[in-house]
Write a protein that holds these residues in place. Structure first.
Motif, PDB file in Angstrom:
ATOM      1  N   ILE A 194      47.219  38.384  39.256  1.00 36.06           N
ATOM      2  CA  ILE A 194      46.089  37.456  39.226  1.00 36.06           C
ATOM      3  C   ILE A 194      46.463  36.262  40.100  1.00 36.06           C
ATOM      4  O   ILE A 194      47.461  35.591  39.833  1.00 36.06           O
ATOM      5  N   PRO A 195      45.679  35.982  41.132  1.00 34.80           N
ATOM      6  CA  PRO A 195      46.013  34.856  42.009  1.00 34.80           C
ATOM      7  C   PRO A 195      45.690  33.517  41.349  1.00 34.80           C
ATOM      8  O   PRO A 195      44.997  33.458  40.333  1.00 34.80           O
ATOM      9  N   ALA A 196      46.184  32.452  41.936  1.00 30.82           N
ATOM     10  CA  ALA A 196      45.868  31.111  41.445  1.00 30.82           C
ATOM     11  C   ALA A 196      44.408  30.790  41.777  1.00 30.82           C
ATOM     12  O   ALA A 196      43.828  31.348  42.708  1.00 30.82           O
ATOM     13  N   GLY A 197      43.813  29.909  40.980  1.00 26.12           N
ATOM     14  CA  GLY A 197      42.462  29.437  41.250  1.00 26.12           C
ATOM     15  C   GLY A 197      41.348  30.289  40.690  1.00 26.12           C
ATOM     16  O   GLY A 197      40.238  30.260  41.196  1.00 26.12           O
ATOM     17  N   VAL A 198      41.615  31.052  39.628  1.00 17.84           N
ATOM     18  CA  VAL A 198      40.556  31.875  39.021  1.00 17.84           C
ATOM     19  C   VAL A 198      40.312  31.453  37.577  1.00 17.84           C
ATOM     20  O   VAL A 198      41.134  30.808  36.949  1.00 17.84           O
ATOM     21  N   GLU A 199      39.131  31.832  37.066  1.00 14.29           N
ATOM     22  CA  GLU A 199      38.837  31.614  35.651  1.00 14.29           C
ATOM     23  C   GLU A 199      38.566  32.926  34.942  1.00 14.29           C
ATOM     24  O   GLU A 199      38.751  33.024  33.731  1.00 14.29           O
ATOM     25  N   THR A 200      38.119  33.929  35.672  1.00 17.86           N
ATOM     26  CA  THR A 200      37.943  35.270  35.123  1.00 17.86           C
ATOM     27  C   THR A 200      38.495  36.290  36.112  1.00 17.86           C
ATOM     28  O   THR A 200      38.547  36.025  37.310  1.00 17.86           O
ATOM     29  N   TYR A 201      38.885  37.430  35.569  1.00 20.34           N
ATOM     30  CA  TYR A 201      39.460  38.469  36.410  1.00 20.34           C
ATOM     31  C   TYR A 201      39.005  39.810  35.864  1.00 20.34           C
ATOM     32  O   TYR A 201      39.016  40.038  34.652  1.00 20.34           O
ATOM     33  N   ALA A 202      38.578  40.719  36.752  1.00 21.84           N
ATOM     34  CA  ALA A 202      38.142  42.052  36.344  1.00 21.84           C
ATOM     35  C   ALA A 202      39.145  43.083  36.808  1.00 21.84           C
ATOM     36  O   ALA A 202      39.545  43.102  37.969  1.00 21.84           O
ATOM     37  N   VAL A 203      39.564  43.926  35.875  1.00 22.15           N
ATOM     38  CA  VAL A 203      40.421  45.063  36.182  1.00 22.15           C
ATOM     39  C   VAL A 203      39.495  46.272  36.230  1.00 22.15           C
ATOM     40  O   VAL A 203      38.831  46.592  35.239  1.00 22.15           O
ATOM     41  N   ILE A 204      39.427  46.915  37.379  1.00 23.81           N
ATOM     42  CA  ILE A 204      38.513  48.040  37.560  1.00 23.81           C
ATOM     43  C   ILE A 204      39.328  49.325  37.522  1.00 23.81           C
ATOM     44  O   ILE A 204      40.245  49.517  38.295  1.00 23.81           O
TER      45      ILE A 204
END
Length: 118
Positions: free
Chosen positions: A107-117
């Motif tokens: 997960i890179p810096a600067g995110v609030e949500t992340y989707a694993v596909i």
């Protein structure tokens, strides 16, 4: 046959009366995140979330464990101790209920949500 779109007329309150319109509110665009804690969604190729009852995720930075959280049955895990927007990158590991490793993502810096596909 192609039809043109017609704008709706304002609602009429009686003969010859038109409704008053409220003045437009000057809204400033917010740069604040919508989610205040890091949220991960695990979805299939078609975008439908997996049933992840009993699954859990671990978030680490280097060799240090940053957080562990359990998935709900809708494919969502929320890390309550990780504020957004994230300031550093993390390694995300997804496990089944019996501890078997399923996925590893960065997960890179600067995110609030992340989707694993997948």
């Amino acid at each position: 046959m192609v039809s043109t779109r017609v704008k709706p007329k304002p609602y009429s309150f009686g003969k010859g009366k038109t409704p008053r319109t409220a003045p437009l509110v000057n809204r400033k665009s917010s740069s604040a995140p919508i989610f205040n804690r890091l949220t991960v969604v695990w979805v299939q190729q078609n975008g439908v979330p997996f049933d992840t009852t009993g699954f859990f995720a671990r978030l680490s930075r280097g060799n240090r464990l940053a957080a562990t959280a359990s998935f709900d049955r809708f494919g969502v895990v929320r890390f309550n101790t990780i504020e957004t927007l994230t300031e550093v990158g993390y390694t995300l590991r997804l496990f089944s209920r019996d501890g078997r490793l399923f996925r590893v993502r960065l997960i890179p810096a600067g995110v609030e949500t992340y989707a694993v596909i997948g």
